[in-house]
Design a protein around this motif. Structure first.
Motif, PDB file in Angstrom:
ATOM      1  N   ARG A 194       5.713  -8.959  -1.999  1.00  0.00           N
ATOM      2  CA  ARG A 194       4.587  -8.090  -2.320  1.00  0.00           C
ATOM      3  C   ARG A 194       4.787  -7.461  -3.688  1.00  0.00           C
ATOM      4  O   ARG A 194       5.914  -7.202  -4.107  1.00  0.00           O
ATOM      5  N   PHE A 199       4.450  -4.352  -6.401  1.00  0.00           N
ATOM      6  CA  PHE A 199       4.478  -2.895  -6.379  1.00  0.00           C
ATOM      7  C   PHE A 199       3.141  -2.317  -6.840  1.00  0.00           C
ATOM      8  O   PHE A 199       2.431  -2.920  -7.660  1.00  0.00           O
ATOM      9  N   GLN A 200       2.820  -1.159  -6.339  1.00  0.00           N
ATOM     10  CA  GLN A 200       1.727  -0.349  -6.867  1.00  0.00           C
ATOM     11  C   GLN A 200       2.023  -0.093  -8.358  1.00  0.00           C
ATOM     12  O   GLN A 200       3.175   0.037  -8.758  1.00  0.00           O
ATOM     13  N   SER A 201       1.000  -0.009  -9.192  1.00  0.00           N
ATOM     14  CA  SER A 201       1.205   0.116 -10.638  1.00  0.00           C
ATOM     15  C   SER A 201       2.029   1.344 -10.996  1.00  0.00           C
ATOM     16  O   SER A 201       2.867   1.296 -11.915  1.00  0.00           O
ATOM     17  N   GLU A 202       1.834   2.451 -10.267  1.00  0.00           N
ATOM     18  CA  GLU A 202       2.618   3.654 -10.568  1.00  0.00           C
ATOM     19  C   GLU A 202       4.093   3.441 -10.292  1.00  0.00           C
ATOM     20  O   GLU A 202       4.948   4.001 -10.980  1.00  0.00           O
ATOM     21  N   GLU A 234       4.614   1.130   3.285  1.00  0.00           N
ATOM     22  CA  GLU A 234       3.939   2.352   2.829  1.00  0.00           C
ATOM     23  C   GLU A 234       4.829   3.211   1.944  1.00  0.00           C
ATOM     24  O   GLU A 234       4.400   3.715   0.912  1.00  0.00           O
ATOM     25  N   THR A 244       4.702   1.868  -2.396  1.00  0.00           N
ATOM     26  CA  THR A 244       3.691   2.704  -3.040  1.00  0.00           C
ATOM     27  C   THR A 244       4.227   4.121  -3.182  1.00  0.00           C
ATOM     28  O   THR A 244       5.224   4.491  -2.562  1.00  0.00           O
ATOM     29  N   ASP A 254       7.990  -6.815  -8.142  1.00  0.00           N
ATOM     30  CA  ASP A 254       7.706  -7.026  -6.734  1.00  0.00           C
ATOM     31  C   ASP A 254       8.930  -6.778  -5.868  1.00  0.00           C
ATOM     32  O   ASP A 254      10.007  -6.445  -6.355  1.00  0.00           O
TER      33      ASP A 254
END
Length: 200
Positions: free
Chosen positions: A12, A14-17, A97, A101, A166
């Motif tokens: 997966r 990663f969230q951009s932040e 979760e 993120t 990722d």
């Protein structure tokens, strides 16, 4: 090093932040390397507190092990430092979760404050709940093995990332409840691979 049988593996992004945060941890905070240990031990302690609280209404969550604690272990041959706890642990959904993120709405504020005054970085990391990612200050890869309280050994999860774009997540078998965070130390982090460093 023992091998872990895995299944149901997925990769997966990663969230951009998180990507931005990881870049910061890896490239900007070497002057405060020891932050990572404080944050990981703090997180492990929180996991024990959460289990203790939930067990007030469901003592079976202890699964016969109510002696909660945090342990550091060192493997100089493989250059790893492991922070282990037998607290609440995480499910697969929890891992996605919490480790993929950053849920806090204050993430942008964190970056803004950090750029204003780098010297406050250690306080800010704890304040904004991004302490786990400080592991990448000293590690070029991190493996998390976790099993949630109240679940069976074959319901454990492994998360792994080299701190880039990722991470992988897969199901494993873990005999004990709680979380093991294995830091694969970079050269700059090898000074932490001795128990003598922690004798005050």
């Amino acid at each position: 090093m023992s091998t872990v049988e895995t299944k149901n593996k997925e990769t997966r992004g990663f969230q951009s932040e998180v990507k931005q945060l990881l870049h910061l941890m890896i490239h900007s905070l070497y002057s405060n390397k020891e932050i990572f240990l404080r944050e990981l031990i703090s997180n492990a302690s929180d996991a024990a507190d959460k289990l203790r609280f939930q067990a007030l209404s469901n003592s079976e969550l202890y699964q016969g092990d109510a002696d909660l604690g945090v342990k550091l272990s060192f493997d100089t041959d493989n250059n790893t430092l492991t922070v282990s706890d037998n607290g609440i642990g995480m499910t697969r959904d929890d891992v996605i979760e919490h480790l993929g993120t950053i849920a806090k709405s204050g993430t942008k504020e964190f970056f803004a404050k950090l750029s204003e005054e780098q010297s406050k970085d250690s306080q800010l990391i704890g304040q904004f709940g991004v302490g786990f990612y400080s592991a990448f200050i000293v590690a070029d890869a991190v493996t998390v093995r976790t099993r949630a309280a109240g679940t069976s050994a074959d319901q454990a999860v492994q998360w792994h990332s080299a701190g880039e774009g990722d991470y992988t997540i897969e199901d494993i078998t873990k005999e004990t409840r709680g979380t093991d965070i294995v830091l694969h130390m970079r050269e700059e982090g090898k000074e932490f691979l001795s128990e003598w460093r922690y004798v005050m």
